[in-house]
Design an enzyme around this catalytic site. Structure first.
Site, PDB file in Angstrom:
ATOM      1  N   SER A 137       0.863  -1.188   0.000  1.00 21.75           N
ATOM      2  CA  SER A 137       0.000   0.000   0.000  1.00 21.75           C
ATOM      3  C   SER A 137       0.888   1.223   0.000  1.00 21.75           C
ATOM      4  O   SER A 137       2.016   1.184   0.504  1.00 21.75           O
ATOM      5  CB  SER A 137      -0.891   0.011   1.248  1.00 21.75           C
ATOM      6  OG  SER A 137      -1.559   1.260   1.376  1.00 21.75           O
ATOM      7  N   TYR A 150      -2.457  -0.021  10.797  1.00 20.59           N
ATOM      8  CA  TYR A 150      -2.426  -0.513   9.424  1.00 20.59           C
ATOM      9  C   TYR A 150      -1.165  -0.036   8.716  1.00 20.59           C
ATOM     10  O   TYR A 150      -0.473  -0.821   8.048  1.00 20.59           O
ATOM     11  CB  TYR A 150      -3.661  -0.029   8.669  1.00 20.59           C
ATOM     12  CG  TYR A 150      -3.682  -0.448   7.217  1.00 20.59           C
ATOM     13  CD1 TYR A 150      -3.803  -1.789   6.865  1.00 20.59           C
ATOM     14  CD2 TYR A 150      -3.574   0.489   6.188  1.00 20.59           C
ATOM     15  CE1 TYR A 150      -3.815  -2.193   5.530  1.00 20.59           C
ATOM     16  CE2 TYR A 150      -3.584   0.109   4.858  1.00 20.59           C
ATOM     17  CZ  TYR A 150      -3.709  -1.228   4.537  1.00 20.59           C
ATOM     18  OH  TYR A 150      -3.704  -1.620   3.219  1.00 20.59           O
TER      19      TYR A 150
END
Length: 235
Positions: A137, A150
């Site tokens: 990501s 995260y």
């Protein structure tokens, strides 16, 4: 360009979103797809389209990860590609996060990547080729509010892959990491404010095409890292 016909590819997190789109695209290119996820029902539905192999498994469980690789080799007699896509997220202020959420996110995003790579790398090294493609990501390279846990997991995953890349390259094995921005999937449901229906968000198929791009690069071309921008859809 590298021909994907008859290459055997394990795709984790294949039941929905990016994983499903990737499994479908690789099957369309002629690859034999081993779809892995925890949902047996969704995997079986996908397998009717890919005509490969569906294996319900938890990538954060070492026995499951080893079983996936063993079943793949038993069925097809070869293994060429691992797409590490399985991932979870939870988005909240740090002080509101439970330690159990930390464990869950790191188990899937980091430990899952570690265990699947650990299971395939010896085979890849022994045969002198193989390709690990991981869906990370862009938050591995930036920070944002509500993204402490995260983001930390994706940064850890990124470091793992970067070190692995150096370990396996002398053995003819490639490791490519894709860093998508915002993607229009169910994943956004866990973010503050719910699903963001932005037209500028990437689609799962955009990320799947990025996976295809790095896999089809000529043998002498190594795409280590690929940032996928949501607004321009350029990579």
């Amino acid at each position: 360009m590298t021909d994907l016909t008859d290459q055997v590819a394990i795709v984790t997190g294949a039941s929905r979103g990016i994983g499903r789109a990737t499994a479908l695209l690789l099957a369309l290119q002629g690859a034999k797809v081993v779809a892995v996820a925890r949902s047996a029902e969704e995997l079986e539905e996908l397998n009717t389209k890919t005509q490969g192999l569906a294996i319900p498994a938890d990538v954060a469980d070492e026995a499951d990860a080893d079983h996936v690789v063993a079943e793949t080799l038993s069925r097809f007699g070869r293994l060429d590609i691992l797409v590490c896509n399985a991932g979870v997220g939870s988005f909240n202020l740090l002080e509101n996060m439970e330690s159990a959420e930390w464990d869950r996110i790191f188990d899937v995003n980091v430990k899952g990547t570690f265990l699947m790579c650990k299971a395939v790398v010896p085979h890849f090294k022994a045969q002198g080729h193989g390709h690990v493609v991981a869906i990370a990501s862009d938050v591995a390279r930036r920070t944002f509010e509500h993204g402490t846990v995260y983001g930390a997991s994706k940064s850890a995953q990124d470091a793992l892959l970067g070190s692995l890349r150096k370990e396996v390259r002398p053995h003819g094995v490639k490791v490519s990491t894709i860093y998508p921005g915002l993607v229009d999937t169910y994943f956004n449901e866990s973010k503050p404010g719910g699903v963001e229906a932005e037209k500028t968000h990437l689609k799962p198929s955009d990320v799947a095409q990025a996976v295809r791009y790095v896999l089809e690069a000529p043998a002498h071309v190594v795409v280590d890292e690929l940032m996928l921008h949501p607004i321009t859809q350029e990579w």
